[in-house]
Design a protein around this motif. Structure first.
Motif, short mmCIF file in Angstrom:
data_model
loop_
_atom_site.label_atom_id
_atom_site.label_comp_id
_atom_site.label_asym_id
_atom_site.label_seq_id
_atom_site.Cartn_x
_atom_site.Cartn_y
_atom_site.Cartn_z
N LEU A 1 0.63 -1.22 -0.50
CA LEU A 1 -0.43 -0.06 0.26
C LEU A 1 0.81 0.77 0.00
CD1 LEU A 1 -2.58 -1.02 2.70
CD2 LEU A 1 -3.11 -0.98 -0.07
N ASN A 2 2.39 0.89 -0.34
CA ASN A 2 2.79 2.10 0.26
C ASN A 2 2.90 3.09 1.67
OD1 ASN A 2 3.77 1.57 -2.83
ND2 ASN A 2 2.16 2.72 -3.97
N ASN A 3 2.55 2.58 2.19
CA ASN A 3 2.49 3.34 3.43
C ASN A 3 3.49 2.49 4.31
OD1 ASN A 3 1.27 0.30 4.24
ND2 ASN A 3 -0.29 1.63 4.32
N GLY A 4 5.00 2.02 4.00
CA GLY A 4 6.27 1.57 4.45
C GLY A 4 6.30 3.21 5.53
N VAL A 5 6.77 3.09 7.10
CA VAL A 5 7.45 3.62 7.70
C VAL A 5 9.12 3.45 7.82
CG1 VAL A 5 7.58 6.11 9.34
CG2 VAL A 5 5.49 5.05 7.93
N LEU A 6 10.10 4.06 7.41
CA LEU A 6 11.15 3.52 8.46
C LEU A 6 11.23 4.98 9.16
CD1 LEU A 6 14.24 2.48 8.47
CD2 LEU A 6 14.97 4.65 6.63
N ILE A 7 12.62 4.11 10.76
CA ILE A 7 12.72 4.78 11.71
C ILE A 7 13.96 4.59 12.17
CG2 ILE A 7 12.54 5.13 14.24
CD1 ILE A 7 9.06 4.32 14.23
N TYR A 8 14.92 6.12 11.63
CA TYR A 8 16.08 5.59 11.51
C TYR A 8 16.85 6.49 12.89
CZ TYR A 8 21.06 5.95 10.10
OH TYR A 8 22.90 6.13 10.53
N LEU A 9 17.27 5.49 13.49
CA LEU A 9 18.80 6.31 14.79
C LEU A 9 20.21 5.30 14.29
CD1 LEU A 9 18.89 7.20 17.71
CD2 LEU A 9 18.74 5.00 18.13
N GLN A 10 20.70 7.08 14.00
CA GLN A 10 22.29 6.90 13.99
C GLN A 10 22.64 7.63 15.09
OE1 GLN A 10 24.83 8.17 13.47
NE2 GLN A 10 25.36 6.61 12.25
N LEU A 11 23.44 6.43 16.37
CA LEU A 11 23.82 6.09 17.25
C LEU A 11 25.06 7.35 17.16
CD1 LEU A 11 23.45 4.73 19.93
CD2 LEU A 11 25.02 2.83 19.11
N ALA A 12 26.14 7.22 16.31
CA ALA A 12 27.14 8.36 16.36
C ALA A 12 26.48 9.64 17.01
CB ALA A 12 28.18 8.22 15.38
N GLU A 13 25.41 10.06 15.60
CA GLU A 13 25.24 11.24 16.18
C GLU A 13 24.06 11.57 16.96
OE1 GLU A 13 26.38 14.05 14.25
OE2 GLU A 13 27.81 12.78 13.78
N HIS A 14 23.72 10.59 17.47
CA HIS A 14 21.82 10.82 18.75
C HIS A 14 21.40 11.87 17.82
CE1 HIS A 14 25.39 9.11 21.83
NE2 HIS A 14 25.95 10.80 21.14
N ARG A 15 20.62 11.00 16.39
CA ARG A 15 20.05 11.47 15.76
C ARG A 15 18.98 10.18 15.00
NH1 ARG A 15 19.97 16.72 13.83
NH2 ARG A 15 18.54 16.13 12.64
N ILE A 16 17.73 11.35 15.19
CA ILE A 16 16.53 10.20 14.38
C ILE A 16 15.79 10.90 13.34
CG2 ILE A 16 15.04 11.13 16.29
CD1 ILE A 16 13.20 8.02 16.08
N VAL B 1 10.97 8.66 8.21
CA VAL B 1 10.81 8.43 6.51
C VAL B 1 9.82 7.72 6.33
CG1 VAL B 1 11.66 7.86 4.02
CG2 VAL B 1 13.65 8.50 6.10
N ASP B 2 9.01 8.48 5.90
CA ASP B 2 7.23 7.66 5.14
C ASP B 2 7.36 7.37 3.42
OD1 ASP B 2 7.14 10.65 5.37
OD2 ASP B 2 5.35 10.12 5.47
N ASP B 3 6.72 6.60 3.23
CA ASP B 3 6.81 6.56 2.00
C ASP B 3 5.13 6.98 1.56
OD1 ASP B 3 7.01 5.44 -0.66
OD2 ASP B 3 6.36 3.46 -0.10
N ARG B 4 5.18 6.89 -0.39
CA ARG B 4 3.96 8.46 -0.41
C ARG B 4 3.07 8.10 -0.15
NH1 ARG B 4 6.04 4.98 -3.97
NH2 ARG B 4 5.00 3.34 -4.82
N GLY B 5 2.62 6.80 0.15
CA GLY B 5 1.54 6.27 0.38
C GLY B 5 0.55 7.10 1.70
N LEU B 6 1.76 7.08 2.98
CA LEU B 6 1.53 7.79 4.11
C LEU B 6 2.00 9.46 4.03
CD1 LEU B 6 0.36 7.70 7.10
CD2 LEU B 6 2.70 7.15 7.15
#
Length: 178
Positions: free
Chosen positions: A90-105, A108-113
């Motif tokens: 359904l083009n509604n996947g979501v990535l939650i990305y944690l970059q540990l060295a940078e302490h950043r999150i 990124v959501d697909d076009r459906g969402l």
């Protein structure tokens, strides 16, 4: 000197540091939270935790003077594709990305969402989590991220409860560790 020490974190950390920093229990609890979440909506959530940025991304920061925030965002977009988050039914996947060295999150959501949730809403959500990552409260931050994504998916892609057969899980519930 401070900048050099900052970048050295990327060379000191590896995938084993993710498990040591977060703890196996955290990964288990995030996996269970994603599994429970996906029973309430038709979306797919993928969590990826990366200890350090690849050298090519660090070079962009150093040679091209690209802000680290932009470098981390580009890495999240790359992993969004590599992990197949863009390829859900359904083009509604979501990535939650944690970059540990940078302490950043990043989220990124697909076009459906993305049609329903403006980037500004995700930025507001992430702003409230940044302090948690800087303080080393990774599980708390990841839990809040999963809950925020779950709320958006429930609003825009609710499960109807009448699926026959049950929907196939298209992405792993277990956080991906790099």
């Amino acid at each position: 000197m401070k900048r050099v020490l900052h970048l050295m974190r990327h060379f000191w950390l590896d995938a084993g540091d993710v498990e040591r920093t977060l703890g196996a229990g955290t990964l288990d609890r995030i996996e269970a939270r994603i599994h429970a979440s996906e029973r309430r909506h038709l979306g797919e959530i993928c969590v990826c935790v990366e200890a350090r940025l690849p050298t090519s991304y660090l070079w962009r920061h150093l040679r091209q003077h690209m802000p680290m925030e932009q470098v981390v965002h580009e890495r999240a977009l790359t992993l969004f594709g590599k992990l197949g988050v863009w390829d859900t039914e359904l083009n509604n996947g979501v990535l939650i990305y944690l970059q540990l060295a940078e302490h950043r999150i990043e989220i990124v959501d697909d076009r459906g969402l993305a049609r329903h949730v403006p980037d500004a809403e995700w930025e507001k959500t992430l702003a409230g989590m940044s302090a948690r990552f800087r303080e080393g409260r990774y599980e708390d931050g990841l839990t809040r991220a999963v809950d925020a994504v779950t709320a958006a998916l429930e609003r825009h892609f609710p499960a109807d409860g009448n699926e026959r057969p049950p929907r196939e899980n298209q992405l792993p519930d277990r956080p991906v560790v790099h």
